[in-house]
Design a protein around this motif. Structure first.
Motif, PDB file in Angstrom:
ATOM      1  N   TYR A 231       0.833  -1.209   0.000  1.00  0.00           N
ATOM      2  CA  TYR A 231       0.000   0.000   0.000  1.00  0.00           C
ATOM      3  C   TYR A 231       0.867   1.259   0.000  1.00  0.00           C
ATOM      4  O   TYR A 231       0.576   2.235  -0.711  1.00  0.00           O
ATOM      5  CB  TYR A 231      -0.913  -0.011   1.215  1.00  0.00           C
ATOM      6  CG  TYR A 231      -1.646   1.295   1.452  1.00  0.00           C
ATOM      7  CD1 TYR A 231      -2.692   1.685   0.625  1.00  0.00           C
ATOM      8  CD2 TYR A 231      -1.268   2.134   2.503  1.00  0.00           C
ATOM      9  CE1 TYR A 231      -3.361   2.887   0.831  1.00  0.00           C
ATOM     10  CE2 TYR A 231      -1.932   3.336   2.711  1.00  0.00           C
ATOM     11  CZ  TYR A 231      -2.968   3.708   1.883  1.00  0.00           C
ATOM     12  OH  TYR A 231      -3.616   4.906   2.086  1.00  0.00           O
ATOM     13  N   PHE A 232       1.948   1.238   0.784  1.00  0.00           N
ATOM     14  CA  PHE A 232       2.859   2.380   0.840  1.00  0.00           C
ATOM     15  C   PHE A 232       3.489   2.647  -0.529  1.00  0.00           C
ATOM     16  O   PHE A 232       3.631   3.802  -0.946  1.00  0.00           O
ATOM     17  CB  PHE A 232       3.947   2.115   1.884  1.00  0.00           C
ATOM     18  CG  PHE A 232       4.934   3.235   2.049  1.00  0.00           C
ATOM     19  CD1 PHE A 232       4.577   4.417   2.685  1.00  0.00           C
ATOM     20  CD2 PHE A 232       6.229   3.115   1.549  1.00  0.00           C
ATOM     21  CE1 PHE A 232       5.493   5.462   2.821  1.00  0.00           C
ATOM     22  CE2 PHE A 232       7.146   4.147   1.683  1.00  0.00           C
ATOM     23  CZ  PHE A 232       6.772   5.321   2.325  1.00  0.00           C
ATOM     24  N   LEU A 233       3.839   1.578  -1.240  1.00  0.00           N
ATOM     25  CA  LEU A 233       4.418   1.734  -2.576  1.00  0.00           C
ATOM     26  C   LEU A 233       3.403   2.297  -3.562  1.00  0.00           C
ATOM     27  O   LEU A 233       3.764   3.065  -4.464  1.00  0.00           O
ATOM     28  CB  LEU A 233       4.957   0.386  -3.073  1.00  0.00           C
ATOM     29  CG  LEU A 233       6.277  -0.071  -2.441  1.00  0.00           C
ATOM     30  CD1 LEU A 233       6.584  -1.505  -2.821  1.00  0.00           C
ATOM     31  CD2 LEU A 233       7.415   0.851  -2.862  1.00  0.00           C
ATOM     32  N   LEU A 234       2.144   1.936  -3.410  1.00  0.00           N
ATOM     33  CA  LEU A 234       1.098   2.528  -4.261  1.00  0.00           C
ATOM     34  C   LEU A 234       1.086   4.040  -4.090  1.00  0.00           C
ATOM     35  O   LEU A 234       0.964   4.793  -5.070  1.00  0.00           O
ATOM     36  CB  LEU A 234      -0.271   1.948  -3.898  1.00  0.00           C
ATOM     37  CG  LEU A 234      -0.579   0.513  -4.337  1.00  0.00           C
ATOM     38  CD1 LEU A 234      -1.887   0.040  -3.707  1.00  0.00           C
ATOM     39  CD2 LEU A 234      -0.659   0.419  -5.862  1.00  0.00           C
ATOM     40  N   GLY A 235       1.221   4.485  -2.836  1.00  0.00           N
ATOM     41  CA  GLY A 235       1.252   5.924  -2.564  1.00  0.00           C
ATOM     42  C   GLY A 235       2.469   6.597  -3.149  1.00  0.00           C
ATOM     43  O   GLY A 235       2.381   7.704  -3.691  1.00  0.00           O
ATOM     44  N   PHE A 237       4.085   5.771  -5.789  1.00  0.00           N
ATOM     45  CA  PHE A 237       3.926   5.866  -7.243  1.00  0.00           C
ATOM     46  C   PHE A 237       2.711   6.706  -7.654  1.00  0.00           C
ATOM     47  O   PHE A 237       2.298   6.685  -8.811  1.00  0.00           O
ATOM     48  CB  PHE A 237       3.832   4.473  -7.862  1.00  0.00           C
ATOM     49  CG  PHE A 237       5.135   3.727  -7.861  1.00  0.00           C
ATOM     50  CD1 PHE A 237       6.181   4.113  -8.687  1.00  0.00           C
ATOM     51  CD2 PHE A 237       5.337   2.645  -7.015  1.00  0.00           C
ATOM     52  CE1 PHE A 237       7.389   3.444  -8.685  1.00  0.00           C
ATOM     53  CE2 PHE A 237       6.531   1.961  -6.997  1.00  0.00           C
ATOM     54  CZ  PHE A 237       7.563   2.359  -7.835  1.00  0.00           C
ATOM     55  N   GLY A 238       2.154   7.417  -6.691  1.00  0.00           N
ATOM     56  CA  GLY A 238       1.097   8.386  -7.009  1.00  0.00           C
ATOM     57  C   GLY A 238      -0.278   7.796  -7.218  1.00  0.00           C
ATOM     58  O   GLY A 238      -1.143   8.453  -7.822  1.00  0.00           O
ATOM     59  N   ILE A 239      -0.517   6.584  -6.721  1.00  0.00           N
ATOM     60  CA  ILE A 239      -1.842   5.965  -6.861  1.00  0.00           C
ATOM     61  C   ILE A 239      -2.705   6.414  -5.685  1.00  0.00           C
ATOM     62  O   ILE A 239      -2.438   6.043  -4.536  1.00  0.00           O
ATOM     63  CB  ILE A 239      -1.749   4.429  -6.892  1.00  0.00           C
ATOM     64  CG1 ILE A 239      -0.740   3.978  -7.954  1.00  0.00           C
ATOM     65  CG2 ILE A 239      -3.116   3.830  -7.145  1.00  0.00           C
ATOM     66  CD1 ILE A 239      -1.045   4.455  -9.348  1.00  0.00           C
ATOM     67  N   GLU A 240      -3.717   7.207  -5.955  1.00  0.00           N
ATOM     68  CA  GLU A 240      -4.595   7.702  -4.901  1.00  0.00           C
ATOM     69  C   GLU A 240      -5.755   6.726  -4.701  1.00  0.00           C
ATOM     70  O   GLU A 240      -6.687   6.666  -5.490  1.00  0.00           O
ATOM     71  CB  GLU A 240      -5.122   9.095  -5.271  1.00  0.00           C
ATOM     72  CG  GLU A 240      -4.028  10.152  -5.356  1.00  0.00           C
ATOM     73  CD  GLU A 240      -4.587  11.531  -5.657  1.00  0.00           C
ATOM     74  OE1 GLU A 240      -5.823  11.652  -5.776  1.00  0.00           O
ATOM     75  OE2 GLU A 240      -3.790  12.481  -5.784  1.00  0.00           O
ATOM     76  N   VAL A 241      -5.665   5.963  -3.638  1.00  0.00           N
ATOM     77  CA  VAL A 241      -6.697   4.984  -3.312  1.00  0.00           C
ATOM     78  C   VAL A 241      -6.762   4.859  -1.798  1.00  0.00           C
ATOM     79  O   VAL A 241      -5.748   4.932  -1.110  1.00  0.00           O
ATOM     80  CB  VAL A 241      -6.379   3.610  -3.971  1.00  0.00           C
ATOM     81  CG1 VAL A 241      -5.035   3.080  -3.518  1.00  0.00           C
ATOM     82  CG2 VAL A 241      -7.492   2.607  -3.711  1.00  0.00           C
ATOM     83  N   SER A 242      -7.957   4.697  -1.272  1.00  0.00           N
ATOM     84  CA  SER A 242      -8.118   4.571   0.174  1.00  0.00           C
ATOM     85  C   SER A 242      -7.488   3.268   0.659  1.00  0.00           C
ATOM     86  O   SER A 242      -7.319   2.322  -0.116  1.00  0.00           O
ATOM     87  CB  SER A 242      -9.600   4.595   0.551  1.00  0.00           C
ATOM     88  OG  SER A 242     -10.257   3.426   0.087  1.00  0.00           O
ATOM     89  N   TYR A 243      -7.165   3.222   1.946  1.00  0.00           N
ATOM     90  CA  TYR A 243      -6.539   2.022   2.502  1.00  0.00           C
ATOM     91  C   TYR A 243      -7.467   0.816   2.363  1.00  0.00           C
ATOM     92  O   TYR A 243      -7.009  -0.288   2.033  1.00  0.00           O
ATOM     93  CB  TYR A 243      -6.192   2.253   3.982  1.00  0.00           C
ATOM     94  CG  TYR A 243      -5.487   1.089   4.621  1.00  0.00           C
ATOM     95  CD1 TYR A 243      -4.172   0.773   4.274  1.00  0.00           C
ATOM     96  CD2 TYR A 243      -6.140   0.281   5.558  1.00  0.00           C
ATOM     97  CE1 TYR A 243      -3.521  -0.308   4.852  1.00  0.00           C
ATOM     98  CE2 TYR A 243      -5.502  -0.805   6.136  1.00  0.00           C
ATOM     99  CZ  TYR A 243      -4.182  -1.094   5.780  1.00  0.00           C
ATOM    100  OH  TYR A 243      -3.546  -2.174   6.353  1.00  0.00           O
ATOM    101  N   PHE A 244      -8.768   1.027   2.585  1.00  0.00           N
ATOM    102  CA  PHE A 244      -9.722  -0.081   2.480  1.00  0.00           C
ATOM    103  C   PHE A 244      -9.747  -0.657   1.067  1.00  0.00           C
ATOM    104  O   PHE A 244      -9.646  -1.878   0.873  1.00  0.00           O
ATOM    105  CB  PHE A 244     -11.123   0.386   2.876  1.00  0.00           C
ATOM    106  CG  PHE A 244     -12.193  -0.644   2.644  1.00  0.00           C
ATOM    107  CD1 PHE A 244     -12.357  -1.707   3.523  1.00  0.00           C
ATOM    108  CD2 PHE A 244     -13.032  -0.566   1.523  1.00  0.00           C
ATOM    109  CE1 PHE A 244     -13.337  -2.677   3.303  1.00  0.00           C
ATOM    110  CE2 PHE A 244     -14.004  -1.523   1.298  1.00  0.00           C
ATOM    111  CZ  PHE A 244     -14.161  -2.579   2.191  1.00  0.00           C
ATOM    112  N   HIS A 245      -9.885   0.214   0.066  1.00  0.00           N
ATOM    113  CA  HIS A 245      -9.969  -0.263  -1.313  1.00  0.00           C
ATOM    114  C   HIS A 245      -8.642  -0.876  -1.773  1.00  0.00           C
ATOM    115  O   HIS A 245      -8.628  -1.832  -2.564  1.00  0.00           O
ATOM    116  CB  HIS A 245     -10.367   0.881  -2.251  1.00  0.00           C
ATOM    117  CG  HIS A 245     -11.810   1.266  -2.135  1.00  0.00           C
ATOM    118  ND1 HIS A 245     -12.246   2.254  -1.277  1.00  0.00           N
ATOM    119  CD2 HIS A 245     -12.931   0.780  -2.745  1.00  0.00           C
ATOM    120  CE1 HIS A 245     -13.563   2.375  -1.373  1.00  0.00           C
ATOM    121  NE2 HIS A 245     -14.003   1.484  -2.250  1.00  0.00           N
ATOM    122  N   ALA A 246      -7.537  -0.324  -1.271  1.00  0.00           N
ATOM    123  CA  ALA A 246      -6.233  -0.902  -1.610  1.00  0.00           C
ATOM    124  C   ALA A 246      -6.104  -2.302  -1.019  1.00  0.00           C
ATOM    125  O   ALA A 246      -5.659  -3.241  -1.691  1.00  0.00           O
ATOM    126  CB  ALA A 246      -5.112  -0.005  -1.089  1.00  0.00           C
TER     127      ALA A 246
END
Length: 323
Positions: A231-235, A237-246
């Protein structure tokens, strides 16, 4: 035949085997990084630079999560082994990381069982294999538990369209496997890792409740750690997604990837393919998700296996009376 060989010849072959394991592991890691048809390594490094992955803050935090992940795994192994023999955290570390390197090229990390058993004298080895099996099954149980809920929310949230034919085939396969499993459990000759199911059940029953609970908790913490790292890596790389959906996507990915048998070195390919399918639906582009999967593999398996190679090279067989 091996016993008849001179001592120096035995030592030579022993060193040769250890060198072969390490060289083989390094070669396949290098080959995977440099000959990936889906992800050019040069473009991968440039992409990391572009997204500031190599900043001091990011590097420290990512490595901390990887260290914590393996700290929990080593602690879990130390706790499991304590049921038959007390070992230090350092010994557990040698066994866990050395076995990781030795099992890198084996299907589904099956070599991990034999590698860990070799650290103990013959009188302990059967129980060590069973303890390793219990530890792996605990981790799998956590993956399935989170994965089932994650996959349910994923399907309902994104309205994934599965064809009736494919779903029917899947249900038929699951039904057949379940029936065969139930039938097999009733047979005394049915075995797991070479042990009868009755012996496995008795062994688990006789294991202290404290060890069962602590193993489950450590498996849970480890799952949450590497899932949060994803999840941290998604952030990053600029991926805006809530923790739940991730987490819905991440848990679904780990569930689907874990049920596909593979040679461990190609685990990144399987996770990459599954991750592309899952995260493409979420809206993440393929190159980004492949980069994250590869980086996760490097952080949590390549780097520990490099340290584990040292333990493989310095490994000595235990003495039956003292180990």
């Amino acid at each position: 035949m091996y016993r008849a060989l001179p001592y120096k010849t035995k030592q030579f072959f022993f060193v040769l085997i250890k060198l072969s394991i390490v060289i083989g592991a390094f070669y396949f890691i290098y080959n995977k990084l440099t000959t990936n048809n889906d992800l050019d390594f040069t473009e991968f490094i440039e992409f990391l630079h572009k997204n500031n992955v190599f900043s001091l803050k990011n590097v420290i935090f990512l490595i901390f999560l990887s260290l914590f992940n393996w700290f929990l795994e080593i602690l879990k192994w130390q706790e499991l082994v304590s049921s038959i023999k007390k070992i230090s955290f350092f010994e557990a570390q040698k066994q866990s990381l050395g076995a990781l390197t030795a099992s890198l090229l084996t299907p589904n990390r099956i070599g991990d069982y034999g590698a860990k058993a070799l650290y103990f004298s013959a009188s302990y080895r059967k129980r060590i294999v069973l303890l390793n099996f219990i530890g792996n099954m605990m981790q799998m149980a956590i993956t399935v538990l989170f994965g089932v809920f994650g996959l349910y929310f994923f399907i309902t949230e994104y309205q994934v369209d599965f064809s009736f034919l494919r779903v029917s085939r899947f249900l038929i396969i699951i039904s057949v496997v379940s029936i065969l499993s139930i039938f097999g459990l009733k047979q005394k000759r049915f075995k797991i890792k070479g042990f009868s199911i009755e012996k496995v059940i008795d062994f688990i029953k006789n294991l202290a409740i404290r060890i069962k609970v602590s193993t489950f908790v450590l498996s849970l913490l480890r799952y949450l750690t590497f899932s949060f790292q994803f999840y941290f890596l998604l952030g990053i790389f600029g991926i805006e997604v809530s923790y739940f959906h991730a987490m819905v996507a991440i848990t679904s990915m780990y569930l689907l990837a874990s049920v596909i048998p593979s040679i461990f070195i190609f685990d990144v390919l399987i996770k990459g393919s599954v991750a592309m399918y899952i995260f493409t639906i979420v809206g993440v582009n393929e190159f980004t998700i492949l980069s994250i999967v590869l980086l996760m593999w490097i952080l949590n398996f390549v780097l520990p296996s490099i340290l584990g190679s040292f333990y493989v090279l310095t490994f000595t067989l235990p003495k039956n009376k003292t180990a």
